[in-house]
Design a protein around this motif. Sequence first.
Motif, PDB file in Angstrom:
ATOM      1  N   GLY A   1      11.360   4.316 -14.868  1.00 15.60           N
ATOM      2  CA  GLY A   1      12.080   5.576 -15.062  1.00 15.60           C
ATOM      3  C   GLY A   1      11.354   6.778 -14.486  1.00 15.60           C
ATOM      4  O   GLY A   1      11.602   7.925 -14.893  1.00 15.60           O
ATOM      5  N   GLU A   2      10.469   6.545 -13.516  1.00 17.49           N
ATOM      6  CA  GLU A   2       9.711   7.666 -12.930  1.00 17.49           C
ATOM      7  C   GLU A   2      10.590   8.461 -11.962  1.00 17.49           C
ATOM      8  O   GLU A   2      11.375   7.874 -11.208  1.00 17.49           O
ATOM      9  CB  GLU A   2       8.482   7.134 -12.191  1.00 17.49           C
ATOM     10  N   PRO A   3      10.434   9.804 -11.947  1.00 17.48           N
ATOM     11  CA  PRO A   3      11.307  10.667 -11.117  1.00 17.48           C
ATOM     12  C   PRO A   3      10.816  10.750  -9.668  1.00 17.48           C
ATOM     13  O   PRO A   3      10.401  11.801  -9.194  1.00 17.48           O
ATOM     14  CB  PRO A   3      11.199  12.020 -11.821  1.00 17.48           C
ATOM     15  N   LYS A   4      10.885   9.617  -8.977  1.00 21.18           N
ATOM     16  CA  LYS A   4      10.267   9.549  -7.649  1.00 21.18           C
ATOM     17  C   LYS A   4      11.229   9.955  -6.547  1.00 21.18           C
ATOM     18  O   LYS A   4      12.417   9.671  -6.602  1.00 21.18           O
ATOM     19  CB  LYS A   4       9.773   8.125  -7.386  1.00 21.18           C
ATOM     20  N   LYS A   5      10.647  10.590  -5.529  1.00 21.55           N
ATOM     21  CA  LYS A   5      11.330  10.910  -4.275  1.00 21.55           C
ATOM     22  C   LYS A   5      10.405  10.497  -3.140  1.00 21.55           C
ATOM     23  O   LYS A   5       9.218  10.255  -3.362  1.00 21.55           O
ATOM     24  CB  LYS A   5      11.550  12.420  -4.157  1.00 21.55           C
TER      25      LYS A   5
ATOM     26  N   ASP B   1       0.853  -1.193   0.000  1.00 18.53           N
ATOM     27  CA  ASP B   1       0.000   0.000   0.000  1.00 18.53           C
ATOM     28  C   ASP B   1       0.887   1.239   0.000  1.00 18.53           C
ATOM     29  O   ASP B   1       1.957   1.231   0.628  1.00 18.53           O
ATOM     30  CB  ASP B   1      -0.881   0.042   1.258  1.00 18.53           C
ATOM     31  N   PHE B   2       0.432   2.289  -0.651  1.00 20.77           N
ATOM     32  CA  PHE B   2       1.252   3.512  -0.654  1.00 20.77           C
ATOM     33  C   PHE B   2       0.403   4.734  -0.942  1.00 20.77           C
ATOM     34  O   PHE B   2      -0.710   4.642  -1.469  1.00 20.77           O
ATOM     35  CB  PHE B   2       2.398   3.400  -1.672  1.00 20.77           C
ATOM     36  N   ALA B   3       0.955   5.898  -0.563  1.00 18.09           N
ATOM     37  CA  ALA B   3       0.336   7.189  -0.890  1.00 18.09           C
ATOM     38  C   ALA B   3       1.286   7.928  -1.818  1.00 18.09           C
ATOM     39  O   ALA B   3       2.510   7.830  -1.655  1.00 18.09           O
ATOM     40  CB  ALA B   3       0.094   7.987   0.381  1.00 18.09           C
TER      41      ALA B   3
ATOM     42  N   GLU C   1       1.609   2.484 -19.744  1.00 19.62           N
ATOM     43  CA  GLU C   1       0.159   2.559 -19.967  1.00 19.62           C
ATOM     44  C   GLU C   1      -0.562   2.030 -18.737  1.00 19.62           C
ATOM     45  O   GLU C   1      -0.125   1.043 -18.122  1.00 19.62           O
ATOM     46  CB  GLU C   1      -0.232   1.774 -21.218  1.00 19.62           C
ATOM     47  N   PHE C   2      -1.656   2.706 -18.395  1.00 15.23           N
ATOM     48  CA  PHE C   2      -2.466   2.354 -17.233  1.00 15.23           C
ATOM     49  C   PHE C   2      -3.908   2.158 -17.696  1.00 15.23           C
ATOM     50  O   PHE C   2      -4.598   3.129 -18.000  1.00 15.23           O
ATOM     51  CB  PHE C   2      -2.395   3.456 -16.170  1.00 15.23           C
ATOM     52  N   ALA C   3      -4.313   0.894 -17.789  1.00 15.70           N
ATOM     53  CA  ALA C   3      -5.692   0.585 -18.219  1.00 15.70           C
ATOM     54  C   ALA C   3      -6.574   0.601 -16.979  1.00 15.70           C
ATOM     55  O   ALA C   3      -6.540  -0.311 -16.155  1.00 15.70           O
ATOM     56  CB  ALA C   3      -5.726  -0.775 -18.900  1.00 15.70           C
TER      57      ALA C   3
HETATM   58  C1  LIG Z   1      -0.210   4.573  -8.907  1.00 16.01           C
HETATM   59  C2  LIG Z   1       1.167   4.977  -9.238  1.00 16.01           C
HETATM   60  O1  LIG Z   1       1.672   5.960  -8.756  1.00 16.01           O
HETATM   61  C3  LIG Z   1       1.858   4.103 -10.140  1.00 16.01           C
HETATM   62  C4  LIG Z   1       3.185   4.605 -10.581  1.00 16.01           C
HETATM   63  O2  LIG Z   1       3.234   5.375 -11.539  1.00 16.01           O
HETATM   64  O3  LIG Z   1       4.198   4.215  -9.992  1.00 16.01           O
END
Ligand SMILES: CC(=O)CC(=O)O
Length: 261
Positions: free
Chosen positions: A108-112, A69-71, A180-182
Amino acid sequence: MGYRRTAEEIAAIRTTLSGVEFVGGESLSVDFLTHPGTVRAILPAELEPGDEPRLTAQVSRWRSNCVGDFAASAVYVSAQDEGVTGDYVLTMFMNSDMPLLFGRDLYGEPKKLGSSTIHRNDGHMTGVLARHGHELIRIEADLGEDRGPREVLGRNYNVKYDLAPDGSGLIGSPTLMRAEFAQHTTVLRTGPASLTLGGTVHDPLHELEILEQRDAVYVETGMRASCEVVGAMDAAEFFPLALGRSDYWPALVSARLPTHS
Ligand SMILES: CC(=O)CC(=O)O
């Protein structure tokens, strides 16, 4: 020996990662228009701006079949690659390590790391992203009636790359990725909202000027995710944007070695 996966574990991981599901999603987002010059500056050279200089601020929470689970929160930029429209992910924040690593390593998402909260009180909904004590996104929305279920195909552009360890450039070519997100959306509510973007030297969301703001969109949704390689990119062109995906290293000094005469 979990540090060397067995053939069975590798097969199980492959099954999981080729059938990624984000479920129980609750997402509050607001679209806004900004300066075309801003959009051109924050998009990689290989992507064209979308039909209008539209950005989206989003706060959400999820369950999943792969990262727990995540926010989450994110800012997206309307873009296209050879006529295929999608949202370039400008910045994205997760509240724990595995959703963060999933996005960075695989898509490759720019996550922090960042703290996202989304709360509803009858028709009023609040979504907030905070990081290191600074509020970066606040959405306050008054939602109308549910407009019912629908199927939606979301498309995101991201970039995978390797920074040289001395910060002098990139190692090899970056790779443009398309996810892609269906989605099967069960609830859709919209309504007037206020959007406030804060910022710091590390997360300069306040530099994204809001010229025209749209109504908020709240959805309850689940989605299957997949991702593919689009192609190689120009390393020198992408380098300044790659550095913009991390905190500003020079402002993170907390101590120095003593100087030697
Ligand atoms: C729901 C999301 O945040 C999915 C993702 O792009 O990692």
